[in-house]
Scaffold this motif. Structure first.
Motif, PDB file in Angstrom:
ATOM      1  N   ASP A 194       0.845  -1.193   0.000  1.00 41.55           N
ATOM      2  CA  ASP A 194       0.000   0.000   0.000  1.00 41.55           C
ATOM      3  C   ASP A 194       0.883   1.245   0.000  1.00 41.55           C
ATOM      4  N   LEU A 195       0.918   1.925  -1.154  1.00 39.61           N
ATOM      5  CA  LEU A 195       1.827   3.073  -1.287  1.00 39.61           C
ATOM      6  C   LEU A 195       1.424   4.220  -0.382  1.00 39.61           C
ATOM      7  N   ASN A 196       0.136   4.364  -0.107  1.00 41.23           N
ATOM      8  CA  ASN A 196      -0.290   5.464   0.768  1.00 41.23           C
ATOM      9  C   ASN A 196       0.176   5.238   2.199  1.00 41.23           C
ATOM     10  N   LEU A 197       0.059   3.984   2.645  1.00 40.62           N
ATOM     11  CA  LEU A 197       0.582   3.663   3.972  1.00 40.62           C
ATOM     12  C   LEU A 197       2.100   3.835   3.979  1.00 40.62           C
ATOM     13  N   ALA A 198       2.734   3.400   2.907  1.00 41.16           N
ATOM     14  CA  ALA A 198       4.191   3.519   2.829  1.00 41.16           C
ATOM     15  C   ALA A 198       4.607   4.983   2.910  1.00 41.16           C
ATOM     16  N   ALA A 199       3.888   5.848   2.187  1.00 37.08           N
ATOM     17  CA  ALA A 199       4.236   7.272   2.193  1.00 37.08           C
ATOM     18  C   ALA A 199       4.077   7.869   3.580  1.00 37.08           C
ATOM     19  N   PRO A 219       9.260  10.243   0.509  1.00 37.15           N
ATOM     20  CA  PRO A 219       8.051   9.898  -0.246  1.00 37.15           C
ATOM     21  C   PRO A 219       7.682  10.999  -1.244  1.00 37.15           C
ATOM     22  N   GLY A 220       7.871  12.269  -0.835  1.00 34.20           N
ATOM     23  CA  GLY A 220       7.546  13.386  -1.720  1.00 34.20           C
ATOM     24  C   GLY A 220       8.382  13.367  -2.991  1.00 34.20           C
ATOM     25  N   GLU A 221       9.641  12.992  -2.844  1.00 35.75           N
ATOM     26  CA  GLU A 221      10.520  12.960  -4.020  1.00 35.75           C
ATOM     27  C   GLU A 221      10.219  11.764  -4.924  1.00 35.75           C
ATOM     28  N   GLU A 235      -1.957   4.437 -14.074  1.00 35.22           N
ATOM     29  CA  GLU A 235      -2.217   5.878 -14.142  1.00 35.22           C
ATOM     30  C   GLU A 235      -2.851   6.271 -12.820  1.00 35.22           C
ATOM     31  N   ALA A 236      -2.270   7.233 -12.142  1.00 34.46           N
ATOM     32  CA  ALA A 236      -2.815   7.628 -10.849  1.00 34.46           C
ATOM     33  C   ALA A 236      -2.541   9.110 -10.640  1.00 34.46           C
ATOM     34  N   THR A 237      -3.281   9.666  -9.718  1.00 35.92           N
ATOM     35  CA  THR A 237      -3.087  11.068  -9.374  1.00 35.92           C
ATOM     36  C   THR A 237      -2.418  11.117  -8.006  1.00 35.92           C
ATOM     37  N   VAL A 238      -1.405  11.924  -7.886  1.00 37.54           N
ATOM     38  CA  VAL A 238      -0.747  12.053  -6.587  1.00 37.54           C
ATOM     39  C   VAL A 238      -1.101  13.410  -6.008  1.00 37.54           C
ATOM     40  N   VAL A 239      -1.687  13.387  -4.802  1.00 40.20           N
ATOM     41  CA  VAL A 239      -2.056  14.650  -4.153  1.00 40.20           C
ATOM     42  C   VAL A 239      -1.437  14.690  -2.760  1.00 40.20           C
ATOM     43  N   PRO A 240      -1.159  15.867  -2.245  1.00 38.82           N
ATOM     44  CA  PRO A 240      -0.657  15.943  -0.869  1.00 38.82           C
ATOM     45  C   PRO A 240      -1.778  15.677   0.124  1.00 38.82           C
ATOM     46  N   HIS A 241      -1.428  14.968   1.194  1.00 45.43           N
ATOM     47  CA  HIS A 241      -2.390  14.706   2.261  1.00 45.43           C
ATOM     48  C   HIS A 241      -2.802  16.042   2.869  1.00 45.43           C
ATOM     49  N   PRO A 242      -4.117  16.281   3.031  1.00 49.44           N
ATOM     50  CA  PRO A 242      -4.562  17.602   3.520  1.00 49.44           C
ATOM     51  C   PRO A 242      -4.001  17.974   4.890  1.00 49.44           C
ATOM     52  N   THR A 244      -1.085  16.220   6.582  1.00 53.52           N
ATOM     53  CA  THR A 244       0.347  15.994   6.784  1.00 53.52           C
ATOM     54  C   THR A 244       1.186  16.419   5.587  1.00 53.52           C
ATOM     55  N   GLY A 245       0.571  16.527   4.435  1.00 56.08           N
ATOM     56  CA  GLY A 245       1.313  16.934   3.245  1.00 56.08           C
ATOM     57  C   GLY A 245       2.067  15.820   2.554  1.00 56.08           C
ATOM     58  N   VAL A 246       2.068  14.587   3.132  1.00 56.80           N
ATOM     59  CA  VAL A 246       2.769  13.507   2.427  1.00 56.80           C
ATOM     60  C   VAL A 246       1.955  13.116   1.192  1.00 56.80           C
ATOM     61  N   PRO A 247       2.625  12.694   0.146  1.00 55.99           N
ATOM     62  CA  PRO A 247       1.898  12.380  -1.075  1.00 55.99           C
ATOM     63  C   PRO A 247       0.968  11.182  -0.887  1.00 55.99           C
ATOM     64  N   GLN A 248      -0.198  11.281  -1.455  1.00 54.92           N
ATOM     65  CA  GLN A 248      -1.151  10.178  -1.410  1.00 54.92           C
ATOM     66  C   GLN A 248      -1.583   9.872  -2.837  1.00 54.92           C
ATOM     67  N   VAL A 249      -1.701   8.592  -3.114  1.00 61.62           N
ATOM     68  CA  VAL A 249      -1.982   8.176  -4.484  1.00 61.62           C
ATOM     69  C   VAL A 249      -3.469   7.877  -4.621  1.00 61.62           C
ATOM     70  N   LEU A 250      -4.082   8.488  -5.588  1.00 67.21           N
ATOM     71  CA  LEU A 250      -5.495   8.240  -5.845  1.00 67.21           C
ATOM     72  C   LEU A 250      -5.633   7.528  -7.181  1.00 67.21           C
ATOM     73  N   TYR A 251      -6.447   6.486  -7.206  1.00 68.67           N
ATOM     74  CA  TYR A 251      -6.602   5.714  -8.438  1.00 68.67           C
ATOM     75  C   TYR A 251      -7.980   5.987  -9.016  1.00 68.67           C
ATOM     76  N   ASP A 252      -8.024   6.029 -10.318  1.00 72.66           N
ATOM     77  CA  ASP A 252      -9.303   6.180 -10.991  1.00 72.66           C
ATOM     78  C   ASP A 252      -9.452   4.988 -11.931  1.00 72.66           C
ATOM     79  N   LEU A 253     -10.272   4.025 -11.511  1.00 72.24           N
ATOM     80  CA  LEU A 253     -10.369   2.795 -12.291  1.00 72.24           C
ATOM     81  C   LEU A 253     -10.947   3.046 -13.681  1.00 72.24           C
ATOM     82  N   GLY A 254     -11.724   4.126 -13.803  1.00 71.97           N
ATOM     83  CA  GLY A 254     -12.328   4.438 -15.089  1.00 71.97           C
ATOM     84  C   GLY A 254     -11.290   4.709 -16.157  1.00 71.97           C
ATOM     85  N   SER A 255     -10.154   5.304 -15.759  1.00 73.15           N
ATOM     86  CA  SER A 255      -9.130   5.647 -16.735  1.00 73.15           C
ATOM     87  C   SER A 255      -7.964   4.653 -16.699  1.00 73.15           C
TER      88      SER A 255
END
Lengths: 263, 340
Positions: A194-199, A219-221, A235-242, A244-255
Motif C-alpha cells: 500500500d503506497l499510501n501507507l508507505a508514504a 516519499p515526496g521525491e 495511471e494515478a493522481t498524486v495529491v498531498p495529504h490535507p 500531513t502533506g505527504v503524497p497520497q496516491v489516488l486511483y481512478d479505475l475508469g481511466s
C-alpha cells in the motif's frame, strides 16, 4: 549508517533477482521498499535476515558484515517478520513470542525477569497479551501476524525487517503497527504494497524494479505520477495529504490503462 | 511439570518391576526386587531359586531394560524427526532406516556374512543396512548444501520401497524359510533376543541421543517456526538439520539393530505427549522418553503373555493399543497440527 546494503546481488541459476543494490537506512529511520511483484523486495530482505546468502556484495549493520558473524549474533542485530511464518506445531502465543529471546539465551536456559518483561511489553504493544495462553494455530491470520511482529520486537534488534507487515491486518492494526514503528524510533526496512501507507509510515522510500534500485528518497521525491506509470504501470493522481502533506496516491479505475507495465 | 516427571518415573519403575516378574514363571514384585538386589550386590540366593533367578536376571531383566531404552529412544527420535522434516506423519523410520536395516539383516542371514561377529552378525548387518539407507537418503536429498524437509521425506519413502524390493528378492530366492522369518522379525520388531551383552552399546547410544536432543529443545522450537523464521532467529537450519539427521539415524539404526523396526511408537508418542504438555520441545523431550518407555514395557509384556507360550510381534501390540488411545485423545482434545 545502521544498515547498509553494499552492492548486494542475488542470482538463482541464470536469473538475476537483485543486481548491485546500494541502500542505506540511518539509525531511527523507517525505510520502505516498494516495487511491483517480482522486483526483488523479499529477496533483498531475505539477505538481511540471512535466509539467503547474497551472491555478491554485503549487508552491514553498524559497519559489521553480517556474513562474517555467527547466525546467533546477527540475529541480535537484525530481527525479522518473514512472509513464511507458518508452523505445524501448536505453540502458545506466549511461547512463540518468547522465541524472540533465543538469540540472547544459551541453550535451553529459562527466560529471566528482563526477558519476560520484554515479552509482556511486546505483546501489549501488538495487542496480543490477552491471547497469551492461546495456541497460535487457532488464531486468525491478523492475530498471528501481530504475534510474529511481537516476536521480532523482543529480539531487541538494531534493525527491524518487516516483510509485508500489514498483510492480514485490519485497518486499526495496520495503522497501529506503523505508528508504533515510528513512535518507538525503530530502525526498520519494510516492504509495503500500500503506497499510501508507505508514504505515511516511511521516512524514505526505495523503489525496486527488476531487481534494480530505480530511485530512493523521501516519499515526496519518489512518489510521482511518472514513477507510478513507469514502474507500476498504473495511471494515478498524486495529491498531498490535507493534514500531513505527504503524497497520497489516488486511483481512478475508469481511466485505468491495461497496457501493462513499461518497465 | 516436575510432578509429572516424578509421576512418570515412578510409574516406569513399577512397570519395570512388574514386567520382570510376569511370565511363565511368575515372580512376586518383592522377590523380583530381592533377585535384582542379589544380582547387583552379589548377594546370596538359595540353590532351589537358581532357575527362577536366572529367568529374572538373565532373560527378563535385559529384555525389559531394552524395552525401556527403545521405547524412550524411538519416542524422542520421533519428536526430533517430526521437527526436522516438519511433517506430522514422520516417524523414526520415514527416512528409510527400518527397511535398510531389514535388508541388511536378511542379507547377512542368508549369505552368512560377518560371521566373525558371532551372535551379533545379524544385528551388525541391520545396523549397517540402516546406516547405508540413511547415507543414501542424505546424499540424494541434499540440495545446495541444505536438506529440504520435503526432499528428505520423499527420498526416504522412495528408499524404503527400494530396500523392500531388495528384501523381497532375497527372500524369494532364499533356499529356506529362515529369510522370511528374519524379515518378519525385523519389520515387526521384538525384544526376544535381548541379552546383557548388547545392552551397554544401545544404552550408551540411546541415552546420549536423548540428552543431546533435549539440549536442542529450544532450537527445535525455532526450527518448527519454518526456515525463514529460524534464520531470522539466528538458527542455522542447514547445520541443525544435518546434525539431527546424523544423530537420529545413528540412534534409530542402533535401536532397529537390536529390536527390529517397532512401528507406531515413534509416530504417535510425540503427538500424545504434545497433547499433554504442549508443543515446546524441551518439555516434550522430557516427557516423551518416559511415556514411550512405559508404553513399550507394557506393550512387550502383553506381546509375550497374551498368547503364551507364543509371542506376538510387538509391533502388533503397539498398533492395537496405540491406535484407539490416539484416536480417542485426538477426538477429545482440541489438538491442532498443521493448518487449522
Amino acid at each position: 549508517m545502521a544498515l547498509l546494503l553494499d552492492g548486494l546481488s542475488v542470482s538463482a541459476g541464470t536469473a538475476d533477482l537483485v543486481t548491485d543494490l546500494f541502500l542505506t537506512v540511518a539509525a531511527g529511520q523507517v525505510v520502505g521498499l516498494v516495487g511491483p511483484n517480482g522486483s526483488g523486495k523479499t529477496t533483498t530482505l531475505r539477505c538481511v535476515y540471512r535466509a539467503l546468502r547474497p551472491s555478491a556484495g554485503a549487508v552491514r549493520v553498524d559497519g559489521r558484515d553480517l556474513a562474517a558473524l555467527p547466525m546467533r549474533e546477527s540475529a541480535r542485530l537484525v530481527g525479522a517478520l518473514t512472509q513464511e511464518g507458518h508452523t505445524d506445531l501448536d505453540f502458545t502465543v506466549e511461547e512463540t513470542v518468547a522465541l524472540g529471546r533465543v538469540p540472547h539465551l544459551r541453550g535451553n536456559r529459562a527466560l529471566g525477569a528482563h526477558d519476560r518483561e520484554l515479552c509482556r511489553r511486546a505483546m501489549e504493544s501488538m495487542e496480543v497479551a490477552h491471547l497469551a495462553g492461546r495456541g497460535v494455530l487457532s488464531l486468525s491470520g491478523g492475530e498471528r501476524q501481530r504475534v510474529l511482529v511481537a516476536r521480532a520486537l523482543v529480539q531487541e534488534p538494531r534493525v527491524l525487517i518487516l516483510d509485508e507487515p500489514t498483510n492480514h491486518l485490519d485497518l486499526h492494526h495496520q495503522i497501529r503497527l506503523l505508528s508504533m514503528l515510528r513512535a518507538a524510533g525503530h530502525t526498520a526496512l519494510v516492504t509495503l504494497h500500500d503506497l499510501n501507507l508507505a508514504a505515511s509510515a516511511c521516512d524514505r522510500l526505495a523503489v525496486l524494479s527488476g531487481g534494480r534500485l530505480v530511485t530512493a528518497g523521501t516519499p515526496g521525491e519518489v512518489l510521482t505520477e511518472a514513477l507510478l506509470r513507469d514502474v507500476f504501470g498504473v495511471e494515478a493522481t498524486v495529491v498531498p495529504h490535507p493534514l500531513t502533506g505527504v503524497p497520497q496516491v489516488l486511483y481512478d479505475l475508469g481511466s485505468a490503462h491495461l497496457e501493462g507495465t513499461t518497465a | 511439570m516436575r510432578s509429572l516427571v516424578l509421576l512418570l518415573a515412578a510409574v516406569l519403575a513399577v512397570s519395570v518391576l512388574l514386567a520382570i516378574g510376569v511370565g511363565a514363571a511368575a515372580v512376586p514384585p518383592g522377590q523380583t526386587l530381592r533377585y535384582l538386589w542379589a544380582a547387583l550386590s552379589g548377594g546370596a540366593i538359595t540353590p532351589d531359586e537358581v532357575t527362577t533367578y536366572q529367568i529374572v536376571w538373565q532373560v527378563r531383566t535385559p529384555r525389559v531394560i531394552l524395552a525401556v531404552l527403545v521405547g524412550a529412544g524411538l519416542s524422542a527420535a520421533g519428536v526430533a524427526i517430526q521437527a526436522m522434516v516438519r511433517n506430522a506423519l514422520a516417524d523414526p523410520f520415514v527416512l528409510g532406516v527400518s527397511s535398510g536395516a531389514s535388508a541388511g539383516a536378511v542379507l547377512v542371514g542368508v549369505t552368512g556374512a560377518l560371521t566373525a561377529l558371532g551372535i551379533y552378525a545379524v544385528s551388525a548387518g541391520a545396523f549397517l543396512g540402516a546406516l547405508l539407507a540413511s547415507a543414501l537418503v542424505y546424499f540424494v536429498a541434499r540440495q545446495g548444501g541444505g536438506l529440504s524437509p520435503l526432499r528428505l521425506v520423499l527420498t526416504g519413502v522412495a528408499a524404503a520401497f527400494g530396500f523392500q524390493a531388495v528384501m523381497s528378492v532375497i527372500v524369494y530366492f532364499a533356499p529356506d524359510g529362515e529369510a522370511t522369518s528374519t524379515v518378519l522379525y525385523w519389520s515387526m520388531g521384538g525384544f526376544g533376543a535381548a541379552t546383557w551383552g548388547a545392552l551397554p552399546v544401545i544404552a550408551a547410544v540411546t541415552l546420549t541421543a536423548l540428552v543431546i536432543l533435549r539440549g536442542l529443545g529450544r532450537r527445535l522450537d525455532v526450527l518448527a517456526q519454518g526456515d525463514e523464521s529460524a534464520a531470522a532467529l539466528g538458527v542455522d537450519t542447514v547445520r541443525l538439520r544435518r546434525g539431527l539427521f546424523v544423530l537420529t539415524s545413528l540412534a534409530t539404526g542402533a535401536m532397529v539393530a537390536v529390536s527390529g523396526a517397532i512401528g507406531f511408537v515413534g509416530l504417535v508418542m510425540p503427538h500424545l505427549v504434545r497433547l499433554l504438555v504442549g508443543a515446546a520441545h524441551t518439555r516434550v523431550l522430557t516427557i516423551a522418553p518416559l511415556a514411550g518407555a512405559i508404553f513399550m514395557v507394557w506393550a512387550d509384556l502383553v506381546a509375550r503373555t497374551l498368547v503364551a507360550p507364543r509371542e506376538l510381534p510387538i509391533g502388533v501390540i503397539t498398533a492395537l493399543v496405540g491406535v484407539p488411545v490416539f484416536v480417542t485423545l485426538l477426538r477429545r482434545r482440541g489438538y491442532l497440527f498443521g493448518r487449522a
